[in-house]
Design a protein around this motif. Structure first.
Motif, PDB file in Angstrom:
ATOM      1  N   ILE A 239      13.505 -26.967 107.042  1.00 56.57           N
ATOM      2  CA  ILE A 239      14.864 -27.311 106.610  1.00 56.57           C
ATOM      3  C   ILE A 239      15.001 -28.835 106.541  1.00 56.57           C
TER       4      ILE A 239
ATOM      5  N   GLY B 168      16.989 -21.611 115.015  1.00 57.77           N
ATOM      6  CA  GLY B 168      16.770 -20.243 114.527  1.00 57.77           C
ATOM      7  C   GLY B 168      16.624 -19.264 115.675  1.00 57.77           C
TER       8      GLY B 168
ATOM      9  N   TYR C  42      13.287 -13.663 115.107  1.00 56.01           N
ATOM     10  CA  TYR C  42      12.092 -13.150 115.787  1.00 56.01           C
ATOM     11  C   TYR C  42      11.360 -14.261 116.550  1.00 56.01           C
TER      12      TYR C  42
ATOM     13  N   GLU D 232      21.595 -21.094 116.373  1.00 56.52           N
ATOM     14  CA  GLU D 232      21.528 -19.982 115.409  1.00 56.52           C
ATOM     15  C   GLU D 232      22.704 -20.089 114.427  1.00 56.52           C
TER      16      GLU D 232
ATOM     17  N   ALA E  10      21.619 -27.227 112.644  1.00 57.06           N
ATOM     18  CA  ALA E  10      21.038 -28.530 112.968  1.00 57.06           C
ATOM     19  C   ALA E  10      21.096 -29.390 111.709  1.00 57.06           C
TER      20      ALA E  10
ATOM     21  N   GLY F  24      12.670 -18.914 109.485  1.00 61.85           N
ATOM     22  CA  GLY F  24      12.204 -17.908 108.533  1.00 61.85           C
ATOM     23  C   GLY F  24      10.924 -18.355 107.845  1.00 61.85           C
ATOM     24  N   ARG F  25      10.328 -17.426 107.099  1.00 56.48           N
ATOM     25  CA  ARG F  25       9.098 -17.716 106.371  1.00 56.48           C
ATOM     26  C   ARG F  25       9.302 -17.380 104.902  1.00 56.48           C
TER      27      ARG F  25
ATOM     28  N   VAL G 114       8.955  -4.494 115.997  1.00 61.95           N
ATOM     29  CA  VAL G 114       8.901  -4.738 117.447  1.00 61.95           C
ATOM     30  C   VAL G 114       9.138  -6.223 117.703  1.00 61.95           C
TER      31      VAL G 114
HETATM   32  P1  NAI Z   1      13.759 -14.782 111.099  1.00 60.88           P
HETATM   33  O1  NAI Z   1      14.241 -14.501 109.736  1.00 60.88           O
HETATM   34  O2  NAI Z   1      13.432 -13.663 111.994  1.00 60.88           O
HETATM   35  O3  NAI Z   1      14.828 -15.667 111.882  1.00 60.88           O
HETATM   36  C1  NAI Z   1      15.291 -16.877 111.378  1.00 60.88           C
HETATM   37  C2  NAI Z   1      16.614 -17.171 112.042  1.00 60.88           C
HETATM   38  O4  NAI Z   1      16.993 -18.497 111.733  1.00 60.88           O
HETATM   39  C3  NAI Z   1      17.737 -16.254 111.571  1.00 60.88           C
HETATM   40  O5  NAI Z   1      18.413 -15.753 112.693  1.00 60.88           O
HETATM   41  C4  NAI Z   1      18.618 -17.184 110.734  1.00 60.88           C
HETATM   42  O6  NAI Z   1      19.983 -16.824 110.770  1.00 60.88           O
HETATM   43  C5  NAI Z   1      18.370 -18.519 111.408  1.00 60.88           C
HETATM   44  N1  NAI Z   1      18.583 -19.695 110.569  1.00 60.88           N
HETATM   45  C6  NAI Z   1      18.243 -19.861 109.271  1.00 60.88           C
HETATM   46  N2  NAI Z   1      18.556 -21.120 108.864  1.00 60.88           N
HETATM   47  C7  NAI Z   1      19.103 -21.746 109.935  1.00 60.88           C
HETATM   48  C8  NAI Z   1      19.615 -23.044 110.159  1.00 60.88           C
HETATM   49  N3  NAI Z   1      19.631 -23.965 109.192  1.00 60.88           N
HETATM   50  N4  NAI Z   1      20.103 -23.368 111.386  1.00 60.88           N
HETATM   51  C9  NAI Z   1      20.089 -22.428 112.388  1.00 60.88           C
HETATM   52  N5  NAI Z   1      19.612 -21.176 112.221  1.00 60.88           N
HETATM   53  C10 NAI Z   1      19.107 -20.848 111.020  1.00 60.88           C
HETATM   54  O7  NAI Z   1      12.523 -15.788 110.899  1.00 60.88           O
HETATM   55  P2  NAI Z   1      11.428 -16.300 111.927  1.00 60.88           P
HETATM   56  O8  NAI Z   1      11.899 -16.141 113.317  1.00 60.88           O
HETATM   57  O9  NAI Z   1      11.048 -17.649 111.453  1.00 60.88           O
HETATM   58  O10 NAI Z   1      10.222 -15.308 111.671  1.00 60.88           O
HETATM   59  C11 NAI Z   1       9.724 -15.135 110.329  1.00 60.88           C
HETATM   60  C12 NAI Z   1       9.251 -13.734 110.134  1.00 60.88           C
HETATM   61  O11 NAI Z   1       8.006 -13.534 110.798  1.00 60.88           O
HETATM   62  C13 NAI Z   1      10.167 -12.657 110.714  1.00 60.88           C
HETATM   63  O12 NAI Z   1      11.234 -12.380 109.850  1.00 60.88           O
HETATM   64  C14 NAI Z   1       9.229 -11.510 110.864  1.00 60.88           C
HETATM   65  O13 NAI Z   1       9.099 -10.883 109.626  1.00 60.88           O
HETATM   66  C15 NAI Z   1       7.918 -12.194 111.229  1.00 60.88           C
HETATM   67  N6  NAI Z   1       7.723 -12.161 112.694  1.00 60.88           N
HETATM   68  C16 NAI Z   1       7.582 -10.957 113.310  1.00 60.88           C
HETATM   69  C17 NAI Z   1       7.424 -10.877 114.664  1.00 60.88           C
HETATM   70  C18 NAI Z   1       7.287  -9.544 115.287  1.00 60.88           C
HETATM   71  O14 NAI Z   1       7.072  -8.582 114.555  1.00 60.88           O
HETATM   72  N7  NAI Z   1       7.383  -9.417 116.602  1.00 60.88           N
HETATM   73  C19 NAI Z   1       7.381 -12.058 115.517  1.00 60.88           C
HETATM   74  C20 NAI Z   1       7.540 -13.269 114.780  1.00 60.88           C
HETATM   75  C21 NAI Z   1       7.694 -13.307 113.419  1.00 60.88           C
END
Ligand code: NAI
Ligand code: FAD
Length: 468
Positions: A149, A179, A182, A202, A236, A269-270, A347
């Protein structure tokens, strides 16, 4: 058997390498091109290293809470370099294993960056120079990369991506995680257990958007119990480095604030990764979110080019990519195959863990189903008590007319393992009655599944459910 096809798989993550091995098992002639590391994000900088570090955090936390069992450990010491080296050893063993599997299946591996030349030709930039490969079929499995970001470029010094957060040189004193999804919560909680003060910023009104809100409430309580701070509806804006301190400017519903910390991790996010892949050379277009559109057989709009894994759409989960790889391999080998799964489990390795499969209650209602639910708290489970992990519950969402299980959502001890039974139940079209009639061994955590199924009919034995 039909003549083997020459297949080029680009990307050796859990989508690509699984597809390649299945193609070889089905008699095809396979080449895998990988630009960085066998095993992809998942094995090298994702699922596996994060779960190893999280296991270490949980161990430290459990030791800290073991005095109730009469166990006190004095002089507990964390040596971060040893922890990181132990984690790297697990990664090396697993990725080495993938190399052996590919070799045993007589799959050619070309290390280098691939780009499409035309629909049957791939150019690979290797250390030794350009290499041209030709194939009947190409499978794109290039995965995803973290989103940055504005104001928070990943330098892996002040601002970590998940990759930097999984190879720390020290435990930060105060970690700001941008964020609360996950990665933010899995790694934020891990650092909290390893001794860091953690603040999670968040953007939405709650942690883990899109997950069952009753489950998330348990996680949000746990965030407080761990002494972490969750700032919701918070963005942020940027940061300044002042000596050893990082001053993070944040916009909250109450106005602008500055949070002072010594480490930032940005996990917002990714996004699918296709830069430099040459999609335009074959006329492939990305959708608005950067994903390649595929049909039920994983085919793109170019019939001999397939796409699987994070590149091919949500959910960006390793097991969803692997399943797509298996489907694509079957189709390419001429089998009757398509994506016909009813559900993809998810999970989350928070504390306690969360897991979910099938429809949320509100999704089932929105889909026009009449819904009944049943839940069972781990506080009433003997096994959970003996593990000293009684927070959480299993919640079952069931069709009120047919009794079919539509979704199961859980938070609590080892639910990342328990969810497999729920996924099988949904795939088999099981009813809540089927689950409640199945004997579950005692004392085990899966008994909570059985009791949640019984609770749907107001017949749970170990919680009192007054008749309606
Ligand atoms: P995510 O999509 O799970 O979470 C990103 C979070 O950041 C969201 O809650 C969103 O509202 C927040 N966000 C977005 N922009 C923002 C901002 N400018 N300021 C504050 N908050 C903001 O993405 P994350 O955690 O990066 O993970 C990416 C992907 O990797 C997941 O969606 C999942 O598909 C995969 N993953 C899976 C896991 C598992 O299966 N246990 C563990 C880690 C990742
Ligand atoms: P990747 O694993 O990203 O693999 C793609 C491969 O393609 C990479 O090796 C890349 O180097 C290669 N590549 C890219 N472009 C080219 C090119 N042009 N030429 C040659 N090679 C190329 N998911 C879960 O299900 N459970 C978890 O617990 C979990 N934890 C995670 C934790 C973290 C910190 C992160 C970041 C992710 C996590 N994920 C988890 C998500 C999971 O890692 C991804 O969903 C999964 O890796 C996607 O698999 P893939 O094969 O599509 O892509």
């Amino acid at each position: 058997m039909s003549t083997p096809k020459k297949v080029i798989v680009i990307g050796a993550g859990p989508a690509g390498y699984v597809c390649a091995i299945r193609l070889a098992q089905l008699g095809q002639q396979v080449t895998v091109v990988e630009k960085e590391y066998l095993g992809g994000t998942c094995l090298n900088v994702g699922c596996i290293p994060s779960k190893a570090m999280i296991a270490a955090g949980s161990l430290v936390d459990r030791i800290g809470h073991a005095s109730a069992m009469g166990i006190t450990v004095e002089g507990l010491k964390l040596e971060i370099e040893k922890l990181v080296a132990w984690k790297a050893g697990i990664v090396a063993r697993l990725t080495g294993g993938i190399g052996v599997l590919l070799r045993n299946h007589k799959i050619d591996v070309v290390m280098g960056s691939a780009s499409l030349v035309d629909k049957n030709t791939v150019s690979v930039q290797t250390k030794e120079g350009e290499k041209k490969l030709s194939g009947d079929v190409i499978v794109l499995a290039t995965g995803s990369v973290p989103i940055a970001i504005p104001g928070f470029d990943f330098d892996e010094q002040s601002v970590w991506s998940s990759t930097g957060a999984l190879a720390p040189k020290r435990v930060p004193k105060h970690l700001v995680v941008i964020g609360g999804g996950y990665i933010g919560l899995e790694l934020g909680m891990m650092y909290s257990k390893l001794g860091a003060k953690v603040t999670v910023l968040e953007a939405t009104p709650g942690a883990l958007p899109g997950q069952d809100r009753d489950c998330v409430k348990v996680i949000e309580r746990s965030i407080k119990k761990l002494g972490m701070t969750l700032m919701t509806e918070t963005f942020a804006q940027g940061y300044e480095k002042k000596g050893d301190e990082l001053h993070v400017r944040v916009k909250t519903p109450k106005g602008e604030q500055v949070v002072v910390c010594d480490q930032i991790a940005s996990c917002v996010g990714r996004k699918p990764y296709s830069a430099g892949l040459g999609l335009e050379k074959v006329g492939l277009k990305l959708d608005a979110k950067g994903f390649l559109t595929i049909d039920k057989q994983m085919r793109t709009s170019v019939p001999n080019i397939y796409a699987i894994g994070d590149l091919a759409g949500q959910p960006m989960l390793a097991h969803k990519g692997s399943k797509e790889g298996l489907v694509a391999a079957g189709v390419i080998a001429g089998q009757k195959e398509e994506w016909d799964v009813r559900c993809v489990p998810a999970v989350i390795f928070t504390a306690p863990e969360m897991a979910s499969v099938g429809l949320l209650e509100e999704q089932a209602i929105a889909a026009g189903r009449k819904v009944k639910t049943g839940s069972f708290p781990f506080a009433a489970s003997g096994r959970a008590m003996s593990l000293m992990e009684t927070d959480g519950f299993v919640k079952m969402v069931v069709d009120a007319e047919t009794d079919e299980i539509l979704g199961v959502h859980m938070v609590g001890p080892e639910v990342t393992e328990l969810i497999a039974e729920a996924a099988l139940a949904i795939e088999l079209g099981a009813t809540a009655e089927d689950l409640s009639r199945t004997i579950h061994a005692h004392p085990t955590l899966p008994e909570a599944m059985m009791e949640a199924a019984e609770a749907v009919h107001h017949m749970a034995v170990h919680v009192f459910q007054p008749k309606k």
